[in-house]
Design a protein around this motif. Sequence first.
Motif, short mmCIF file in Angstrom:
data_model
loop_
_atom_site.label_atom_id
_atom_site.label_comp_id
_atom_site.label_asym_id
_atom_site.label_seq_id
_atom_site.Cartn_x
_atom_site.Cartn_y
_atom_site.Cartn_z
N ILE A 195 0.82 -1.23 0.00
CA ILE A 195 0.00 0.00 0.00
C ILE A 195 0.85 1.27 0.00
CG2 ILE A 195 -1.57 1.37 1.44
CD1 ILE A 195 -3.11 -1.18 2.00
N PRO A 196 1.87 1.45 0.87
CA PRO A 196 2.66 2.69 0.80
C PRO A 196 3.35 2.89 -0.54
CG PRO A 196 3.06 1.53 2.85
CD PRO A 196 2.29 0.60 1.98
N THR A 197 3.86 1.80 -1.14
CA THR A 197 4.54 1.91 -2.44
C THR A 197 3.56 2.33 -3.53
OG1 THR A 197 6.06 0.15 -1.76
CG2 THR A 197 5.94 0.66 -4.11
N LEU A 198 2.40 1.69 -3.55
CA LEU A 198 1.39 2.05 -4.54
C LEU A 198 0.91 3.49 -4.35
CD1 LEU A 198 -0.81 -1.18 -4.77
CD2 LEU A 198 0.82 -0.31 -6.46
N THR A 199 0.77 3.89 -3.09
CA THR A 199 0.28 5.25 -2.79
C THR A 199 1.25 6.30 -3.33
OG1 THR A 199 -0.84 4.46 -0.81
CG2 THR A 199 -0.39 6.83 -0.96
N ILE A 200 2.53 6.16 -3.01
CA ILE A 200 3.49 7.18 -3.45
C ILE A 200 3.68 7.13 -4.97
CG2 ILE A 200 5.58 5.77 -3.20
CD1 ILE A 200 5.12 9.45 -2.15
N GLY A 201 3.61 5.92 -5.55
CA GLY A 201 3.73 5.82 -7.00
C GLY A 201 2.56 6.47 -7.71
N LEU A 202 1.34 6.21 -7.22
CA LEU A 202 0.15 6.81 -7.83
C LEU A 202 0.15 8.31 -7.67
CD1 LEU A 202 -2.57 6.28 -9.22
CD2 LEU A 202 -3.59 6.05 -6.95
N TRP A 203 0.58 8.81 -6.50
CA TRP A 203 0.63 10.25 -6.27
C TRP A 203 1.63 10.94 -7.20
CZ3 TRP A 203 -0.99 14.76 -5.04
CH2 TRP A 203 -0.10 15.79 -4.73
N GLU A 204 2.80 10.35 -7.37
CA GLU A 204 3.80 10.96 -8.24
C GLU A 204 3.34 10.98 -9.70
OE1 GLU A 204 6.54 12.54 -7.53
OE2 GLU A 204 6.24 12.26 -5.37
N TYR A 205 2.66 9.91 -10.10
CA TYR A 205 2.16 9.88 -11.48
C TYR A 205 1.11 10.97 -11.71
CZ TYR A 205 -0.49 8.41 -15.56
OH TYR A 205 -1.16 8.40 -16.76
N VAL A 206 0.14 11.08 -10.79
CA VAL A 206 -0.91 12.09 -10.93
C VAL A 206 -0.32 13.49 -10.87
CG1 VAL A 206 -2.98 13.06 -9.82
CG2 VAL A 206 -2.71 10.57 -10.04
N ARG A 207 0.67 13.68 -9.98
CA ARG A 207 1.26 15.01 -9.82
C ARG A 207 1.97 15.45 -11.09
NH1 ARG A 207 6.13 17.27 -6.37
NH2 ARG A 207 6.99 15.21 -6.70
N HIS A 208 2.78 14.56 -11.66
CA HIS A 208 3.54 14.95 -12.84
C HIS A 208 2.68 14.96 -14.09
CE1 HIS A 208 6.92 13.98 -10.14
NE2 HIS A 208 7.62 14.82 -10.92
N ALA A 209 1.66 14.17 -14.14
CA ALA A 209 0.84 14.10 -15.35
C ALA A 209 -0.23 15.18 -15.40
CB ALA A 209 0.18 12.72 -15.45
N TYR A 210 -0.78 15.54 -14.22
CA TYR A 210 -1.95 16.43 -14.25
C TYR A 210 -1.82 17.67 -13.36
CZ TYR A 210 -3.99 12.14 -16.15
OH TYR A 210 -4.23 11.03 -16.90
N LEU A 211 -0.99 17.64 -12.33
CA LEU A 211 -1.01 18.70 -11.33
C LEU A 211 0.17 19.66 -11.38
CD1 LEU A 211 -2.26 16.63 -8.24
CD2 LEU A 211 -3.60 17.99 -9.86
N LEU A 212 1.13 19.45 -12.29
CA LEU A 212 2.30 20.34 -12.32
C LEU A 212 1.94 21.80 -12.60
CD1 LEU A 212 5.17 18.31 -14.06
CD2 LEU A 212 5.05 19.17 -11.71
N PRO A 213 0.92 22.06 -13.44
CA PRO A 213 0.56 23.48 -13.65
C PRO A 213 -0.05 24.14 -12.41
CG PRO A 213 -0.22 22.14 -15.47
CD PRO A 213 0.22 21.20 -14.41
N TYR A 214 -0.52 23.33 -11.49
CA TYR A 214 -1.23 23.89 -10.34
C TYR A 214 -0.46 23.77 -9.03
CZ TYR A 214 -4.83 22.91 -13.82
OH TYR A 214 -5.54 22.84 -14.98
#
Length: 292
Positions: free
Chosen positions: A13-32
């Motif tokens: 769970i911790p590995t999946l959580t940090i991996g999913l967060w980094e993917y969403v951050r770099h793919a969708y949230l960098l402008p914000y």
Amino acid sequence: MSYKQAKWLILIIPTLTIGLWEYVRHAYLLPYISMDLGNWLSPVIVFFITMTFLVKLFSIMEGIQEELKKERAVKAALEERERIARELHDGIAQSLFLLAVKVEQMERANECLKKENGHPFQEIKKTVHQVNEYVRQAIANLRYPANASVLPWMESMQNLTREFQEETGINIMLEWFLPEKILTVKEKIELYSSIREGLINIRKHARAKNVWIISKEEDRGWLIMVRDDGKGFDGDPFSYKNRFGLQIMRRRALEMNWELQLQREKNHTILLIRKRRKVNKEIDVGNSSNME
């Protein structure tokens, strides 16, 4: 959930959580979200997920560990009881059997002495056989679970009655209407032992053909009845010096605050074990004052 599944979820769970967060951050949230803010949010999110899910998983693992410890303790206790029973059988029981054989040999070799002294060997043989019965009873008790929660209550009672009928040929009927939930673990253990002791006495002394075990819930407690159609008893059976089983039952009933009675009724012997619930006297006083 099994122990293995909980362990793998805690690791994944911790590995999946940090991996999913980094993917969403770099793919969708960098402008914000800036890089610094994203770096601060990463441990916060992992901590939140950990407290939400992993604490529950750790609790499940601890519960599984406790159950394993209890099962190991029960298994160790049963193995120790079996070892003691085996030592009793191989030691004391065999020695008593040899002693009984030697008494019989002495009796045959001393017919004249037997006639002159009023059957002394008969008394010795009777005592040896009684002690042998007590030892064998102790061996049988050791081979039963010490804790009533090891087996379901009704399964334990059904096993007890079935084994009694198979060993003795006496017809036994179990009519159990007492809800299991109103009995504590301690009461189950003591009731089981008392009923088993009653059946042992029937087998040894009653010469019965039929036995009934009946239970029911009463208004202020419950009642257990063990009835047989055997030959019965004379006088007060609890005063018999050689009836150690009855003395043990009486002591057990006193410790549990139960009522214990043994009586004859219509050519049947009836063993009664009754528990009466305590009445709240304060409520009774209050109700009586309101009525006035």
